[in-house]
Scaffold this motif. Structure first.
Motif, PDB file in Angstrom:
ATOM      1  N   LYS A  64      -6.243   0.716  -2.373  1.00 21.52           N
ATOM      2  CA  LYS A  64      -7.797   1.038  -2.375  1.00 21.52           C
ATOM      3  C   LYS A  64      -8.545   0.001  -2.140  1.00 21.52           C
ATOM      4  N   TYR A  65      -8.232  -0.961  -2.734  1.00 19.92           N
ATOM      5  CA  TYR A  65      -9.319  -2.201  -2.836  1.00 19.92           C
ATOM      6  C   TYR A  65      -8.949  -3.251  -1.693  1.00 19.92           C
ATOM      7  N   TRP A  66      -7.791  -3.161  -0.869  1.00 17.96           N
ATOM      8  CA  TRP A  66      -7.725  -3.796   0.235  1.00 17.96           C
ATOM      9  C   TRP A  66      -8.770  -4.046   1.401  1.00 17.96           C
ATOM     10  N   PRO A  67      -9.286  -5.041   1.738  1.00 22.30           N
ATOM     11  CA  PRO A  67     -10.157  -5.070   2.646  1.00 22.30           C
ATOM     12  C   PRO A  67      -9.896  -3.940   3.913  1.00 22.30           C
ATOM     13  N   ALA A  68      -8.935  -4.127   4.645  1.00 19.95           N
ATOM     14  CA  ALA A  68      -8.422  -2.971   5.646  1.00 19.95           C
ATOM     15  C   ALA A  68      -7.127  -2.508   5.121  1.00 19.95           C
ATOM     16  N   ALA A  69      -6.768  -1.419   5.720  1.00 24.04           N
ATOM     17  CA  ALA A  69      -5.504  -0.778   5.588  1.00 24.04           C
ATOM     18  C   ALA A  69      -4.262  -1.878   5.461  1.00 24.04           C
ATOM     19  N   ASP A  73       4.460  -4.865   4.156  1.00 25.38           N
ATOM     20  CA  ASP A  73       4.809  -6.192   3.915  1.00 25.38           C
ATOM     21  C   ASP A  73       3.779  -6.995   3.196  1.00 25.38           C
ATOM     22  N   GLU A  74       2.739  -6.748   3.425  1.00 31.40           N
ATOM     23  CA  GLU A  74       1.485  -6.997   2.701  1.00 31.40           C
ATOM     24  C   GLU A  74       1.444  -6.837   1.153  1.00 31.40           C
ATOM     25  N   ILE A  75       1.641  -5.473   1.090  1.00 31.55           N
ATOM     26  CA  ILE A  75       1.561  -5.065  -0.249  1.00 31.55           C
ATOM     27  C   ILE A  75       2.636  -5.761  -1.020  1.00 31.55           C
ATOM     28  N   ALA A  76       3.865  -5.569  -0.301  1.00 31.97           N
ATOM     29  CA  ALA A  76       4.961  -6.412  -1.062  1.00 31.97           C
ATOM     30  C   ALA A  76       4.812  -7.744  -1.534  1.00 31.97           C
ATOM     31  N   ALA A  77       4.274  -8.578  -0.324  1.00 31.06           N
ATOM     32  CA  ALA A  77       3.948  -9.909  -0.827  1.00 31.06           C
ATOM     33  C   ALA A  77       2.999 -10.160  -1.751  1.00 31.06           C
ATOM     34  N   GLN A  78       1.800  -9.267  -1.949  1.00 23.91           N
ATOM     35  CA  GLN A  78       0.979  -9.321  -3.124  1.00 23.91           C
ATOM     36  C   GLN A  78       1.706  -9.058  -4.357  1.00 23.91           C
ATOM     37  N   HIS A  98       6.798   9.508  -0.104  1.00 27.20           N
ATOM     38  CA  HIS A  98       7.511  10.678  -0.312  1.00 27.20           C
ATOM     39  C   HIS A  98       6.872  11.675  -1.223  1.00 27.20           C
ATOM     40  N   ARG A  99       5.974  11.073  -2.272  1.00 31.34           N
ATOM     41  CA  ARG A  99       5.183  12.046  -3.017  1.00 31.34           C
ATOM     42  C   ARG A  99       3.826  12.503  -2.408  1.00 31.34           C
ATOM     43  N   GLY A 100       3.656  11.933  -1.318  1.00 33.50           N
ATOM     44  CA  GLY A 100       2.307  12.309  -0.635  1.00 33.50           C
ATOM     45  C   GLY A 100       1.214  11.599  -0.979  1.00 33.50           C
ATOM     46  N   TRP A 101       1.223  10.510  -1.763  1.00 34.34           N
ATOM     47  CA  TRP A 101       0.260   9.835  -2.353  1.00 34.34           C
ATOM     48  C   TRP A 101      -0.170   8.776  -1.104  1.00 34.34           C
ATOM     49  N   LEU A 102       0.445   8.460  -0.406  1.00 32.73           N
ATOM     50  CA  LEU A 102       0.245   7.547   0.592  1.00 32.73           C
ATOM     51  C   LEU A 102       0.719   7.929   1.888  1.00 32.73           C
ATOM     52  N   ARG A 103      -0.025   7.607   2.998  1.00 28.81           N
ATOM     53  CA  ARG A 103       0.240   8.026   4.317  1.00 28.81           C
ATOM     54  C   ARG A 103       0.277   6.805   5.237  1.00 28.81           C
ATOM     55  N   THR A 104       0.915   6.593   6.163  1.00 28.50           N
ATOM     56  CA  THR A 104       0.664   5.617   7.439  1.00 28.50           C
ATOM     57  C   THR A 104       0.173   6.131   8.684  1.00 28.50           C
ATOM     58  N   ASP A 105      -0.621   5.240   9.676  1.00 22.25           N
ATOM     59  CA  ASP A 105      -0.833   5.464  10.766  1.00 22.25           C
ATOM     60  C   ASP A 105       0.129   4.960  11.693  1.00 22.25           C
ATOM     61  N   HIS A 108       1.750   1.727  11.302  1.00 20.34           N
ATOM     62  CA  HIS A 108       2.459   1.409  10.026  1.00 20.34           C
ATOM     63  C   HIS A 108       1.515   0.737   8.821  1.00 20.34           C
ATOM     64  N   ARG A 109       0.268   1.079   8.879  1.00 24.41           N
ATOM     65  CA  ARG A 109      -0.717   0.746   7.832  1.00 24.41           C
ATOM     66  C   ARG A 109      -0.623   1.793   6.860  1.00 24.41           C
ATOM     67  N   LEU A 110      -0.990   1.352   5.533  1.00 24.33           N
ATOM     68  CA  LEU A 110      -0.940   2.268   4.413  1.00 24.33           C
ATOM     69  C   LEU A 110      -2.253   2.799   3.950  1.00 24.33           C
ATOM     70  N   TYR A 111      -2.462   3.895   3.720  1.00 27.14           N
ATOM     71  CA  TYR A 111      -3.593   4.598   3.338  1.00 27.14           C
ATOM     72  C   TYR A 111      -3.384   5.502   2.146  1.00 27.14           C
TER      73      TYR A 111
END
Length: 182
Positions: A64-69, A73-78, A98-105, A108-111
């Motif tokens: 939610k608060y990442w400057p861009a999607a 790897d970025e989420i895992a590193a943080q 899988h739960r449908g709370w995230l999607r990728t473009d 492969h960026r996360l939203y």
């Protein structure tokens, strides 16, 4: 052998029943570990009641608060330094997809999905309520002071200390001590 105590407080063994006048000698590792264990258990037990984990909340909030999607790897590193092992955050991302709370473009960026944002908001409400329980009777000023002390302790340990400024016990020749006792 008598160790010099100077003006520092002697270290006492961890004692959950220590009175206020005994606290200065208590080990920070014990008390910070206790706080971590109790607060984490409190949060995770409450989140389990609604079928969510604390790491899932971390991932939702971070995205939610990442400057861009961000990428996986970025989420895992943080977040991996906070997690129970290097594989936990990638698993959490997979669970949330899988739960449908995230999607990728296509890149492969996360939203967050609408359902993911709704879950994040519900979790934020829960965490706010849980935080109020943890902070009951503690002013913001006391909380800030406690965190400043903990940050200073971290700096004290992580900042390299010149050899001549190390505690006397750390400079002692252990072989010489054993020779004196033997």
């Amino acid at each position: 052998m008598d160790f010099p105590t100077g003006t520092t407080t002697d270290q006492a063994p961890a004692d959950p029943a220590a009175t206020d006048d005994m606290l200065a000698g208590q080990p920070i590792g014990y008390w910070s570990g206790q706080v971590h264990a109790v607060v984490t258990r409190h949060l995770r037990d409450a989140m389990a009641g609604i079928d969510v984990t604390q790491p899932q909340y971390w991932v939702l909030n971070s995205i939610k608060y990442w400057p861009a999607a961000p990428s996986r790897d970025e989420i895992a590193a943080q977040l991996s330094p906070l997690a129970d092992g290097q594989h936990e955050i990638p698993r959490v991302v997979a669970q949330l997809l899988h739960r449908g709370w995230l999607r990728t473009d296509a890149g492969h960026r996360l939203y967050l999905t609408d359902a993911g944002e709704a879950a994040r908001l519900r979790l934020r409400e829960l965490v706010t309520e849980l935080r109020a329980v943890v902070h009951d009777g503690i002013s913001d000023e006391e909380y800030v002071a406690a965190l400043k002390v903990l940050r200073r302790m971290i700096r004290n340990v992580e900042t390299p200390t010149p050899t001549d400024r190390r505690p006397a016990a750390a400079r002692m020749d252990l072989d010489a001590i054993e020779d004196d006792e033997g």
